[in-house]
Design a protein around this motif. Structure first.
Motif, short mmCIF file in Angstrom:
data_model
loop_
_atom_site.label_atom_id
_atom_site.label_comp_id
_atom_site.label_asym_id
_atom_site.label_seq_id
_atom_site.Cartn_x
_atom_site.Cartn_y
_atom_site.Cartn_z
N PHE A 134 0.84 -1.19 0.00
CA PHE A 134 0.00 0.00 0.00
C PHE A 134 0.88 1.24 0.00
CE2 PHE A 134 -2.70 3.33 1.74
CZ PHE A 134 -3.88 3.11 1.05
N THR A 135 0.55 2.20 -0.87
CA THR A 135 1.27 3.47 -0.88
C THR A 135 0.65 4.37 0.17
OG1 THR A 135 1.65 3.19 -3.22
CG2 THR A 135 1.98 5.40 -2.35
N LEU A 136 1.46 4.86 1.09
CA LEU A 136 0.92 5.64 2.21
C LEU A 136 0.38 6.99 1.74
CD1 LEU A 136 3.67 4.92 4.90
CD2 LEU A 136 1.60 3.64 4.39
N ILE A 137 -0.74 7.39 2.34
CA ILE A 137 -1.37 8.68 2.01
C ILE A 137 -1.44 9.48 3.31
CG2 ILE A 137 -3.46 9.80 1.12
CD1 ILE A 137 -4.20 6.94 -0.01
N ALA A 138 -0.90 10.69 3.31
CA ALA A 138 -0.92 11.49 4.53
C ALA A 138 -2.37 11.87 4.88
CB ALA A 138 -0.09 12.74 4.33
N PRO A 139 -2.79 11.65 6.13
CA PRO A 139 -4.15 12.03 6.52
C PRO A 139 -4.32 13.55 6.57
CG PRO A 139 -2.93 11.19 8.40
CD PRO A 139 -2.02 11.06 7.22
N PRO A 140 -5.56 14.06 6.46
CA PRO A 140 -5.77 15.51 6.36
C PRO A 140 -5.43 16.28 7.63
CG PRO A 140 -7.88 14.33 6.56
CD PRO A 140 -6.81 13.30 6.37
N PHE A 141 -5.41 15.58 8.79
CA PHE A 141 -5.27 16.34 10.04
C PHE A 141 -3.82 16.62 10.41
CE2 PHE A 141 -6.21 11.83 10.87
CZ PHE A 141 -5.01 11.43 11.43
N ILE A 142 -2.84 16.11 9.65
CA ILE A 142 -1.45 16.38 10.08
C ILE A 142 -0.87 17.60 9.37
CG2 ILE A 142 -1.00 13.96 10.77
CD1 ILE A 142 0.72 13.65 8.33
N SER A 143 0.09 18.22 10.04
CA SER A 143 0.65 19.47 9.52
C SER A 143 1.56 19.18 8.32
CB SER A 143 1.44 20.17 10.62
OG SER A 143 2.57 19.39 10.93
N GLU A 144 1.84 20.22 7.55
CA GLU A 144 2.69 20.09 6.36
C GLU A 144 4.10 19.59 6.73
OE1 GLU A 144 1.68 20.21 3.25
OE2 GLU A 144 -0.32 20.64 4.01
#
Ligand SMILES: Cc1cc2nc3c(=O)[nH]c(=O)nc-3n(C[C@H](O)[C@H](O)[C@H](O)COP(=O)(O)O)c2cc1C
Length: 400
Positions: A134-144
């Motif tokens: 699985f290619t990891l996808i950054a969740p929306p709640f974490i900072s840049e």
């Protein structure tokens, strides 16, 4: 202003006690939905801020489910996620349980593993794990910044070996033992919201060809092994009164993902175990099933279809978008759920159950107040920062 002192009739059933199949009785049927607060100490132990947060949201409820709590170091999906991974976590967990129980509510620890939604910077060397590549996808709640750092650490999840899968089953059982030791009244197995258990059940994320994947039955093997290991641990402890619930997400968007028929099949297996309740994770209590229009002989809502299929074999907990008194009353009166959980509404109105019980539900509001700030509203600073970043998830007024 004069406080009304009489509960309104539409809430009366909600405030009746509910006795589970193991004899344990909740004082009423209103529940705090599990909510991550991003506020545990860096080592996963309980912080003053999270104890204050959960305690301040427990008044007047029948049961409170804790934030998702990691059962294994590879499962951590949130900065500030609580841990139930070693004996040293128990004293902090005990304080969380006590802050809930002080209000008369039963305290339930949510047992969690993030699978490929764990964050690379939070897991040990060896990295983020998953049933299949699985290619990891950054969740929306974490900072840049965190997003960039995680991408530098790892971009692909590592596939779990058979022995590791068995170790994770044991980790859930071990975490249940820590919950028992810490004085919780129960645990909820987190099989929802796209985390590890759901990743195994979904054909969209489980492409294994061993005994843990392939057919629907084999994809179900991991979630059922976890549920069985937890109920066995409770039995070994001789604690028949301990509550074990299971939370699931009913349908996934991808064509090969979990569909209602899969969910109903999982339920038919879960009810064979000594569980006390099932909890359907919904963004909106009344959201329609994907194929609602295809079969008009059934009610359109996901929860109604699940409730009808369950046919009283276990109590069902419903949740999603219930903020005002009218929302909560309508959900309770729909007859689709024996237990009603409130999440965002309880962040906004910490004492919503007390107000409803006093016939004062008009006093409930639909937003937090930026002018008051985090501390005055008993919200951990880390959670407040996430809520500011994620507007209007939990609405904040006076926010510029
Ligand atoms: C801040 C926040 C944190 C959440 N954390 C969790 C969690 O740890 N575990 C979980 O199963 N669901 C979690 N959820 C989902 C809620 O339990 C609930 O299902 C969802 O918010 C819909 O209900 P609501 O509209 O009453 O909030 C979270 C929701 C919010 C708003």
């Amino acid at each position: 202003m004069f406080e009304r002192l009489m509960m309104k009739p539409q809430f009366q059933t909600l405030f009746q006690p509910l006795t589970f199949n193991n004899g344990t009785t909740l004082p009423n049927r209103l529940v705090l939905a599990p909510m991550t607060h991003w506020a545990s100490n860096e080592d996963g132990s309980a912080s003053e801020a999270e104890i204050d947060f959960v305690g301040s949201r427990s008044a007047g409820l029948g049961m409170v489910i804790s934030a998702a709590t990691a059962v294994h170091p590879t499962g951590r999906a949130f900065d500030g996620e609580p841990n139930a991974v070693c004996a040293t976590d128990v004293p902090g967990l005990r304080r969380v349980a006590q802050s809930i129980q002080a209000h008369g509510a039963k305290a339930v620890l949510q047992l969690h593993h993030g699978g490929f939604r764990a964050l690379p910077h939070l897991v040990p060397a060896g990295g983020v794990v998953a049933p299949s590549p699985f290619t990891l996808i950054a969740p929306p709640f974490i900072s840049e910044q965190v997003k960039a750092a995680d991408a530098a650490l790892q971009t692909e999840a590592r596939v779990l070996a058979d022995a590791e899968i068995r170790e994770l089953v044991d980790a859930f059982a071990q975490a249940a033992e820590y919950a028992l030791e810490a004085g919780f009244d129960g645990v909820e197995i987190h099989g929802a919201n796209g985390y590890l258990l759901q990743q195994f059940y979904s054909a969209a994320s489980n492409r294994r060809t061993d005994e843990w994947g392939g057919s629907r039955e084999r994809r179900m093997a991991f979630p059922l092994a976890v549920a069985r290991a937890v109920t066995d641990a409770v039995a070994r402890a001789g604690r028949a009164d301990f509550i074990v619930g299971y939370r699931f997400s009913p349908e996934e968007a991808p064509a090969e993902g979990i569909k209602m028929a899969d969910t109903l099949a999982l339920i038919d297996e879960l009810v064979k175990l000594p569980l006390q309740y099932l909890h359907v994770s919904l963004g909106d209590f009344n959201e329609p099933a994907e194929n609602a229009a295809e079969d008009s002989s059934l009610p359109p809502q996901r929860i109604a279809r699940i409730h009808q299929h369950l046919a009283g074999r276990l109590p069902l907990m419903g949740v999603g978008g219930l903020v005002s008194g009218a929302h909560i009353a309508a959900a309770a009166q729909s007859g689709y759920a024996e237990l009603i959980a409130v999440g965002r509404g309880a962040i906004i109105n910490p004492d919503f159950a007390v107000k409803i019980a006093a016939g004062n539900d008009e006093a409930l509001t639909d937003s937090l107040d930026a002018a008051l700030g985090a501390q005055q509203q008993h919200i951990p600073e880390a959670l407040w920062q996430v809520l500011l970043r994620m507007q209007p998830w939990v609405p904040i007024r006076n926010f510029k």
